[in-house]
Design an enzyme around this catalytic site. Structure first.
Site, PDB file in Angstrom:
ATOM      1  N   TYR A 143       0.837  -1.210   0.000  1.00  0.00           N
ATOM      2  CA  TYR A 143       0.000   0.000   0.000  1.00  0.00           C
ATOM      3  C   TYR A 143       0.870   1.258   0.000  1.00  0.00           C
ATOM      4  O   TYR A 143       0.698   2.143  -0.829  1.00  0.00           O
ATOM      5  CB  TYR A 143      -0.902  -0.042   1.226  1.00  0.00           C
ATOM      6  N   ASP A 144       1.851   1.291   0.936  1.00  0.00           N
ATOM      7  CA  ASP A 144       2.688   2.495   1.069  1.00  0.00           C
ATOM      8  C   ASP A 144       3.461   2.767  -0.219  1.00  0.00           C
ATOM      9  O   ASP A 144       3.445   3.875  -0.756  1.00  0.00           O
ATOM     10  CB  ASP A 144       3.713   2.334   2.203  1.00  0.00           C
ATOM     11  N   ASN A 188     -13.694  -0.373  14.221  1.00  0.00           N
ATOM     12  CA  ASN A 188     -13.561  -1.497  15.165  1.00  0.00           C
ATOM     13  C   ASN A 188     -14.049  -1.125  16.558  1.00  0.00           C
ATOM     14  O   ASN A 188     -14.849  -1.845  17.156  1.00  0.00           O
ATOM     15  CB  ASN A 188     -12.084  -1.914  15.279  1.00  0.00           C
ATOM     16  N   ARG A 209      -2.603   8.723  16.270  1.00  0.00           N
ATOM     17  CA  ARG A 209      -3.198   9.038  14.973  1.00  0.00           C
ATOM     18  C   ARG A 209      -4.007  10.325  15.154  1.00  0.00           C
ATOM     19  O   ARG A 209      -4.378  10.691  16.277  1.00  0.00           O
ATOM     20  CB  ARG A 209      -4.149   7.927  14.486  1.00  0.00           C
TER      21      ARG A 209
HETATM   22  P1  NAD Z   1     -12.716   2.103   0.737  1.00  0.00           P
HETATM   23  O1  NAD Z   1     -12.091   0.759   0.795  1.00  0.00           O
HETATM   24  O2  NAD Z   1     -14.018   2.309   1.429  1.00  0.00           O
HETATM   25  O3  NAD Z   1     -12.929   2.555  -0.769  1.00  0.00           O
HETATM   26  C1  NAD Z   1     -12.149   2.096  -1.840  1.00  0.00           C
HETATM   27  C2  NAD Z   1     -13.068   1.870  -3.024  1.00  0.00           C
HETATM   28  O4  NAD Z   1     -12.274   1.447  -4.145  1.00  0.00           O
HETATM   29  C3  NAD Z   1     -14.093   0.756  -2.763  1.00  0.00           C
HETATM   30  O5  NAD Z   1     -15.366   1.164  -3.207  1.00  0.00           O
HETATM   31  C4  NAD Z   1     -13.554  -0.413  -3.586  1.00  0.00           C
HETATM   32  O6  NAD Z   1     -14.556  -1.320  -3.998  1.00  0.00           O
HETATM   33  C5  NAD Z   1     -12.889   0.326  -4.748  1.00  0.00           C
HETATM   34  N1  NAD Z   1     -11.856  -0.471  -5.410  1.00  0.00           N
HETATM   35  C6  NAD Z   1     -10.844  -1.152  -4.816  1.00  0.00           C
HETATM   36  N2  NAD Z   1     -10.105  -1.775  -5.756  1.00  0.00           N
HETATM   37  C7  NAD Z   1     -10.656  -1.478  -6.962  1.00  0.00           C
HETATM   38  C8  NAD Z   1     -10.356  -1.831  -8.314  1.00  0.00           C
HETATM   39  N3  NAD Z   1      -9.338  -2.644  -8.606  1.00  0.00           N
HETATM   40  N4  NAD Z   1     -11.135  -1.345  -9.298  1.00  0.00           N
HETATM   41  C9  NAD Z   1     -12.195  -0.541  -9.018  1.00  0.00           C
HETATM   42  N5  NAD Z   1     -12.533  -0.179  -7.761  1.00  0.00           N
HETATM   43  C10 NAD Z   1     -11.769  -0.649  -6.754  1.00  0.00           C
HETATM   44  O7  NAD Z   1     -11.630   3.128   1.258  1.00  0.00           O
HETATM   45  P2  NAD Z   1     -11.715   4.677   1.595  1.00  0.00           P
HETATM   46  O8  NAD Z   1     -11.385   4.831   3.014  1.00  0.00           O
HETATM   47  O9  NAD Z   1     -12.954   5.268   1.058  1.00  0.00           O
HETATM   48  O10 NAD Z   1     -10.477   5.216   0.772  1.00  0.00           O
HETATM   49  C11 NAD Z   1     -10.620   5.834  -0.502  1.00  0.00           C
HETATM   50  C12 NAD Z   1      -9.265   6.300  -0.998  1.00  0.00           C
HETATM   51  O11 NAD Z   1      -8.710   7.226  -0.071  1.00  0.00           O
HETATM   52  C13 NAD Z   1      -8.256   5.186  -1.177  1.00  0.00           C
HETATM   53  O12 NAD Z   1      -7.500   5.420  -2.346  1.00  0.00           O
HETATM   54  C14 NAD Z   1      -7.385   5.309   0.045  1.00  0.00           C
HETATM   55  O13 NAD Z   1      -6.090   4.825  -0.191  1.00  0.00           O
HETATM   56  C15 NAD Z   1      -7.412   6.801   0.306  1.00  0.00           C
HETATM   57  N6  NAD Z   1      -7.152   7.102   1.719  1.00  0.00           N
HETATM   58  C16 NAD Z   1      -8.084   6.847   2.677  1.00  0.00           C
HETATM   59  C17 NAD Z   1      -7.803   7.108   4.003  1.00  0.00           C
HETATM   60  C18 NAD Z   1      -8.796   6.862   5.106  1.00  0.00           C
HETATM   61  O14 NAD Z   1      -8.476   7.092   6.272  1.00  0.00           O
HETATM   62  N7  NAD Z   1     -10.009   6.453   4.847  1.00  0.00           N
HETATM   63  C19 NAD Z   1      -6.554   7.637   4.366  1.00  0.00           C
HETATM   64  C20 NAD Z   1      -5.615   7.861   3.362  1.00  0.00           C
HETATM   65  C21 NAD Z   1      -5.930   7.609   2.040  1.00  0.00           C
HETATM   66  N1  UDP Z   2      -5.631  -0.415  15.896  1.00  0.00           N
HETATM   67  C1  UDP Z   2      -5.932  -0.914  17.144  1.00  0.00           C
HETATM   68  N2  UDP Z   2      -7.025  -1.740  17.259  1.00  0.00           N
HETATM   69  C2  UDP Z   2      -7.808  -2.049  16.214  1.00  0.00           C
HETATM   70  C3  UDP Z   2      -7.506  -1.523  14.937  1.00  0.00           C
HETATM   71  C4  UDP Z   2      -6.392  -0.708  14.811  1.00  0.00           C
HETATM   72  O1  UDP Z   2      -5.257  -0.658  18.133  1.00  0.00           O
HETATM   73  O2  UDP Z   2      -8.783  -2.804  16.414  1.00  0.00           O
HETATM   74  C5  UDP Z   2      -4.476   0.504  15.779  1.00  0.00           C
HETATM   75  C6  UDP Z   2      -3.482   0.171  14.673  1.00  0.00           C
HETATM   76  O3  UDP Z   2      -2.503  -0.732  15.148  1.00  0.00           O
HETATM   77  C7  UDP Z   2      -2.931   1.527  14.358  1.00  0.00           C
HETATM   78  C8  UDP Z   2      -4.088   2.485  14.610  1.00  0.00           C
HETATM   79  O4  UDP Z   2      -5.004   1.774  15.437  1.00  0.00           O
HETATM   80  O5  UDP Z   2      -1.898   1.850  15.246  1.00  0.00           O
HETATM   81  C9  UDP Z   2      -4.815   2.929  13.358  1.00  0.00           C
HETATM   82  O6  UDP Z   2      -5.131   1.779  12.612  1.00  0.00           O
HETATM   83  P1  UDP Z   2      -5.956   1.830  11.258  1.00  0.00           P
HETATM   84  O7  UDP Z   2      -5.925   0.458  10.661  1.00  0.00           O
HETATM   85  O8  UDP Z   2      -7.289   2.439  11.511  1.00  0.00           O
HETATM   86  O9  UDP Z   2      -5.164   2.874  10.348  1.00  0.00           O
HETATM   87  P2  UDP Z   2      -3.618   3.013   9.964  1.00  0.00           P
HETATM   88  O10 UDP Z   2      -2.775   2.088  10.762  1.00  0.00           O
HETATM   89  O11 UDP Z   2      -3.586   2.694   8.514  1.00  0.00           O
HETATM   90  O12 UDP Z   2      -3.325   4.416  10.292  1.00  0.00           O
END
Ligand code: NAD
Ligand code: UDP
Length: 309
Positions: A143-144, A188, A209
């Site tokens: 992902y990263d 969660n 966070r």
């Molecule tokens: P989410 O998982 O709810 O949404 C992702 C969407 O992409 C879903 O509807 C999924 O079905 C669709 N998708 C996945 N793979 C696909 C593919 N191969 N083809 C077509 N569609 C596909 O996640 P989200 O939290 O809404 O995140 C949306 C975007 O924002 C992502 O790109 C994510 O990396 C980015 N983002 C989110 C967060 C967060 O905290 N929610 C933080 C940083 C970045």
């Molecule tokens: N985390 C936790 N309990 C849970 C889910 C997540 O303690 O049930 C922690 C996780 O280890 C991380 C932080 O909460 O340190 C945020 O996790 P999340 O998966 O929401 O986002 P990200 O790690 O991608 O920032």
């Protein structure tokens, strides 16, 4: 305008789509429904301005659009680690297909990048100038590094083909419509508290966070898309909490006395995270408006309704 939202059936994408529809744009949602749901799109079904296409963006597609919000990519560690090779393909192939589409149609393209490009940061809070501390071979790397290459590709399309890009580095975002089982921390803790289960804190809960409410985030994405600055720009709420503080906050609101259960810390879990949003404030005139308490109230109400509790 005709606006494409990839990942529009997902959590952030569906909130963005709602805003764009309310502003009376023509909106196309492109999604393979991996983590998105048709429920999130239900209210627009049959609307003349709305179209939903089931499509996996690792395959090319030809459409005519004016703007592309590129969000398609699983965002929760549980989902992006389920098939890490696919996650890399979505990040690289999917993003290159969408940039190719932007190049051909001359559409403006916004990439939903992430604070994960900073990895386990040794600069705090994180500014856009910081280049990050990312493990290339760990379980979060799909992902990263996927998002890092998506940023690189976006900037190369900009330099080489003059594609109008915008890059948002999104920090932890929460709100209604997060999947209750997607493994992210806010969903969660809310689901566990509502279901009378122990709250699972990973490690000692000292990692931090900073949580941004989804409508604030959507506002930031739209300001970035329609402004003059290509980014990258951090979008997030700088209010920082330890994970234990978050667990206690949610537990005390929903189920005081519920046990907190400490579980092993996942590999490469960033120890701290907080955005420096000076750029967003000065260049986009954006900053979050919704406090964690208010945002949690909205999120909890929707979870209660959805889980019928
Ligand atoms: P989410 O998982 O709810 O949404 C992702 C969407 O992409 C879903 O509807 C999924 O079905 C669709 N998708 C996945 N793979 C696909 C593919 N191969 N083809 C077509 N569609 C596909 O996640 P989200 O939290 O809404 O995140 C949306 C975007 O924002 C992502 O790109 C994510 O990396 C980015 N983002 C989110 C967060 C967060 O905290 N929610 C933080 C940083 C970045
Ligand atoms: N985390 C936790 N309990 C849970 C889910 C997540 O303690 O049930 C922690 C996780 O280890 C991380 C932080 O909460 O340190 C945020 O996790 P999340 O998966 O929401 O986002 P990200 O790690 O991608 O920032």
């Amino acid at each position: 305008m005709r606006i494409l939202v990839t990942g529009g059936a997902g959590f952030i994408g569906s909130h963005l789509l709602d805003r764009l529809m309310k502003e009376q744009h023509e909106v196309i949602c492109l999604d393979n429904f991996y983590t998105g749901t048709k429920n999130n799109l239900q209210k627009w079904a049959g609307h003349p301005n709305f179209e939903s296409i089931r499509h996996d963006i690792i395959e090319p597609i030809s459409l005519e659009v004016d703007q592309i919000y590129h969000l398609a990519c699983p965002a929760s560690p549980v989902h992006y680690q389920y098939d890490p090779i696919k996650t890399m393909k979505v990040s690289y192939l999917g993003t290159s297909h969408m940039l190719g589409l932007a190049k051909r149609t001359k559409a403006r393209f916004l990439l939903a990048s992430t604070s994960e490009v900073y990895g386990d940061p040794d600069v705090h809070p994180q500014t856009e100038e910081y280049h990050g501390n990312v493990n290339t071979i760990g379980i979060r790397s799909c992902y990263d590094e996927g998002k890092r290459i998506a940023e690189t590709l976006s900037f190369d399309y900009h330099r080489q083909h003059q594609v109008e890009i915008r890059v948002a580095r999104i920090f932890n975002t929460y709100g209604p419509r997060m999947l209750e089982n997607d493994g992210r921390v806010v969903s969660n803790f809310i689901a566990q508290s509502l279901q009378g289960k122990p709250l699972t804190v990973y490690g000692e809960g000292t990692q931090t966070r900073s949580f941004c409410y989804v409508t604030d985030l959507v506002d930031g994405l739209m300001k970035l898309m329609n402004g003059d600055h290509i980014g990258p720009i951090n979008l997030g709420n700088p209010e920082e909490y330890t994970i234990l503080q978050l667990a206690e906050k949610i537990r005390d609101r929903l189920n005081p006395g519920q046990e907190i259960s400490f579980k092993p810390l996942p590999q490469d879990d960033p120890r701290k995270r907080k955005p420096d949003i000076t750029k967003a404030k000065t260049l986009l005139n954006w900053q979050p408006q919704i406090s964690l308490d208010t945002g949690l109230t909205e999120t909890i109400a929707e979870f209660k309704q959805r889980l019928a509790i």
